[in-house]
Design a protein around this motif. Structure first.
Motif, short mmCIF file in Angstrom:
data_model
loop_
_atom_site.label_atom_id
_atom_site.label_comp_id
_atom_site.label_asym_id
_atom_site.label_seq_id
_atom_site.Cartn_x
_atom_site.Cartn_y
_atom_site.Cartn_z
N ILE A 263 1.05 -1.23 0.08
CA ILE A 263 0.07 0.13 0.15
C ILE A 263 0.88 1.09 -0.07
O ILE A 263 1.59 1.48 1.11
CB ILE A 263 -1.12 0.03 1.21
CG1 ILE A 263 -1.98 -1.33 1.12
CG2 ILE A 263 -1.69 1.36 1.26
CD1 ILE A 263 -2.84 -1.44 2.45
N GLN A 264 0.97 2.01 -1.00
CA GLN A 264 1.77 3.32 -1.13
C GLN A 264 3.17 2.79 -1.06
O GLN A 264 3.98 3.37 -0.22
CB GLN A 264 1.30 4.20 -0.20
CG GLN A 264 -0.17 4.83 -0.69
CD GLN A 264 -0.62 5.68 0.39
OE1 GLN A 264 -0.11 6.05 1.37
NE2 GLN A 264 -1.71 6.44 0.32
N GLY A 265 3.49 1.61 -1.61
CA GLY A 265 4.93 1.22 -1.59
C GLY A 265 5.33 0.45 -0.19
O GLY A 265 6.51 -0.17 -0.07
N ARG A 266 4.32 0.30 0.78
CA ARG A 266 4.84 -0.34 2.07
C ARG A 266 4.02 -1.76 2.04
O ARG A 266 2.96 -1.90 1.65
CB ARG A 266 4.36 0.36 3.48
CG ARG A 266 5.27 1.84 3.37
CD ARG A 266 5.04 2.21 4.87
NE ARG A 266 3.75 2.68 5.19
CZ ARG A 266 3.22 2.81 6.48
NH1 ARG A 266 4.24 2.78 7.43
NH2 ARG A 266 2.02 2.99 6.75
N GLU A 267 4.79 -2.91 2.54
CA GLU A 267 4.51 -3.96 2.73
C GLU A 267 3.26 -4.29 3.69
O GLU A 267 3.45 -3.81 4.64
CB GLU A 267 5.52 -4.95 2.90
CG GLU A 267 5.25 -6.24 2.47
CD GLU A 267 5.62 -6.86 0.97
OE1 GLU A 267 4.61 -7.13 0.23
OE2 GLU A 267 6.57 -6.13 0.52
N LEU B 238 -3.69 3.70 7.60
CA LEU B 238 -2.36 3.39 7.85
C LEU B 238 -1.20 4.28 7.36
O LEU B 238 -0.08 4.08 7.79
CB LEU B 238 -2.27 1.92 6.92
CG LEU B 238 -2.89 0.64 7.48
CD1 LEU B 238 -2.71 -0.51 6.19
CD2 LEU B 238 -2.27 0.06 8.46
N SER B 239 -1.54 5.11 6.84
CA SER B 239 -0.77 6.23 6.26
C SER B 239 -0.10 7.07 7.50
O SER B 239 1.02 7.78 7.36
CB SER B 239 -1.44 7.19 5.25
OG SER B 239 -2.13 8.10 5.72
N TYR B 240 -0.90 7.18 8.59
CA TYR B 240 -0.43 7.62 9.75
C TYR B 240 0.53 6.84 10.60
O TYR B 240 1.22 7.60 11.39
CB TYR B 240 -1.60 8.22 10.51
CG TYR B 240 -2.46 9.08 9.96
CD1 TYR B 240 -2.20 10.63 10.02
CD2 TYR B 240 -3.66 8.71 9.13
CE1 TYR B 240 -3.02 11.48 9.41
CE2 TYR B 240 -4.50 9.68 8.57
CZ TYR B 240 -4.25 10.92 8.63
OH TYR B 240 -5.10 11.95 8.09
N LEU B 241 0.53 5.27 10.31
CA LEU B 241 1.15 4.58 11.50
C LEU B 241 2.17 4.18 10.84
O LEU B 241 2.54 3.99 9.68
CB LEU B 241 0.09 3.58 11.70
CG LEU B 241 -0.84 3.65 12.78
CD1 LEU B 241 -1.81 4.59 12.57
CD2 LEU B 241 -1.35 2.59 13.36
#
Length: 509
Positions: A79-83, A239-242
């Motif tokens: 998600i946005q490059g993060r696994e 998840l973008s905040y964490l």
């Protein structure tokens, strides 16, 4: 030489990807509901899904041809490059019921997520345990899974309730750090049919486990949305905040253009009268990075706002009084909501900002029946265990024990008062009546005199003189002051990571 094997592999592959078949998939499409694989495709970056257990089937030989992937699609994506790790229940296959095989798939993916530091996403929709597989003492008592439902908060867990969710789907929602629910979905311990039989009366699905119940009464659901797509986008946003795991700091984002430009408008939103209400969310939008305030549980415990946001591109958690509801008085639901939020932020290294404008706790018989005393102390206990930076801002008023709950009295690393702030044991008007028994309509002159006495020593400057406030500022300076304060209070010695003293605190209680 291998042509037959390759052909057979391709045939098996297409059968597994076909899920419950064309007819069931078309029916879902006509209802405007995504299927399990479409949900994953909408959630993760294109071509990033790495599936586990595609060729898994029911353990019962007679059901193998009817159980592609055994009803649960599991694996890893970005998600946005993060696994991230993902489990998506396939309702078109045996109602996505839980079995020994697909439980093993989930356990495997969960274990990797924990060991490798990946957020865990559950896309829920299931009928519960698979019968007749679980019938009988040998079946229900089998296995040794003492840690199946243990939360140590090594990584964030997210759950999307996207259909009828019973059994494990509801359990994982209760265990998640963030739950989003599509309106029309249902989540409960058992299905409507089973519940109706158990109590011998008809049960309304919405009343049993609909979005209003879980956003307004139980507080288990953080956000309700209209579509699957909106739910999956909410997962991405949360998840973008964490951070990906508890041993790293949250990600830093670019600052949105225009952030902080309208700070002077704060005094236009904040009423001068301490009894006049307003919506604190309008003030938050003027302080934090533009369009970054992401509120959790907005329909539950409404006199307090809990929200993730960004300040100069960095994640922060906000606990803010909201006088538009109950005058900002804190009730048991608000306490429960705040404690849950404190645990979330401390577990994943997100600094906290308290913004107080509250008249104290909402007192009364109903509140006591809901365990107000215990809820208030749970908040204080949790606050004492928070190890991330804590900044407290008193906007207009802060009274009583709740002064401490909102970060005053040494419960924050820094206390800031707006020049409009007033801090006291209680509202001076109530104090005159309680202490002296004088009412304004009966003895107006004496009441005015006593009110003046009870109001002494309560201003922001009185607090600053006693050094119970570390700074007194104009409201328009709040953004700049908070940015600088959080720079000072960065957790440098630990690489931005807290101690996580509440890592085993229940997610639902």
């Amino acid at each position: 030489m291998f042509e037959a094997a390759i052909s057979q592999h391709e045939e098996r592959l297409q059968k597994a990807l076909a899920m419950g078949g064309v007819e069931k998939l078309q029916e879902r499409a006509q209802q405007g509901v995504l299927n399990a694989r479409e949900r994953i495709n909408h959630l993760v970056d294109a071509h990033s899904f790495h599936e586990m257990g595609l060729f898994a089937t029911s353990i019962r030989p007679e059901m193998r041809e009817r159980s592609p992937a055994d009803g649960k699609v599991a694996g890893f994506g970005k998600i946005q490059g993060r696994e991230v790790a993902v489990v998506s229940n396939d309702f078109t296959v045996m109602g996505a019921s839980s079995s020994s095989v697909n439980s093993a798939k989930i356990g495997h993916v969960k274990r990797i997520a924990t060991q490798r530091g990946l957020p865990m996403v559950f896309l829920g929709e299931s009928t519960g345990a698979r019968m007749p597989d679980v019938m009988g003492a040998a079946a229900i008592g089998a296995g040794d899974r003492p840690t199946q439902y243990r939360r140590m908060r090594e990584t964030p867990w997210v759950s999307a309730v996207l259909g009828h969710c019973y059994g494990s789907s509801s359990w994982y929602a209760a265990l998640a750090d963030f739950v989003v629910m599509r309106k029309g979905a249902i989540t409960a311990v058992s299905s409507v049919r089973l519940t109706s039989r158990a109590i011998n009366e008809a049960v309304d699905p919405e009343a049993l486990g609909g979005w209003k119940l879980h956003t307004e009464v139980t507080g288990m659901v953080d956000l309700a949305v209209d579509t699957d797509e909106q739910a999956l986008e909410a997962v991405q946003q949360f998840l973008s905040y964490l951070p990906s795991h508890h041993n790293e700091a949250p990600p830093v984002h670019a600052v949105t253009a225009g952030s902080g430009e309208d700070a002077e408008r704060i005094l236009g939103v904040l009423p001068q009268s301490r009894t006049q209400v307003y919506d604190v969310r309008k003030i938050l939008s003027l302080i934090y990075d533009k369009d970054s305030v992401f509120e959790l549980k907005p329909r539950f415990g409404r006199s307090v706002v809990t929200a993730l946001a960004r300040l100069n591109g960095r994640s922060v958690g906000i606990v803010a009084s909201n006088p538009i509801y109950k005058g900002g008085a804190i009730d048991p639901q608000s306490c429960e909501k705040v404690v849950s939020f404190l645990v979330l932020c401390d577990s994943f290294n997100i600094p906290l900002v308290f913004m107080a404008d509250q008249p104290g706790f909402l007192i009364g018989v109903e509140g006591e029946r809901q365990g107000a005393i215990g809820r208030v102390m749970n908040w204080m206990n949790a606050l004492s265990l928070v190890t991330v930076p804590k900044i407290s801002v008193v906007m207009r008023k802060s009274y009583g024990q709740a002064v401490l709950n909102m970060g005053g009295g040494g419960n924050s690393d820094e206390v800031i008062h707006w020049l409009t702030a007033e801090v006291n044991f209680m509202d001076p008007r109530s104090a005159v009546s309680i202490v002296h028994g004088v009412e304004p309509q009966e003895e107006p002159e004496r009441y005015a005199q006593l009110l003046e006495e009870m109001s002494r020593g309560t201003t922001a400057y009185d607090a600053a003189a006693a050094y119970t406030a570390h700074a007194v500022i104009h409201p328009a300076q709040t953004r700049a002051h908070l940015i600088r304060s959080l720079e000072v209070h960065q957790m440098r010695l630990s690489g931005g990571v807290g101690e996580h003293l509440m890592r085993t605190w229940p997610t639902s209680y």
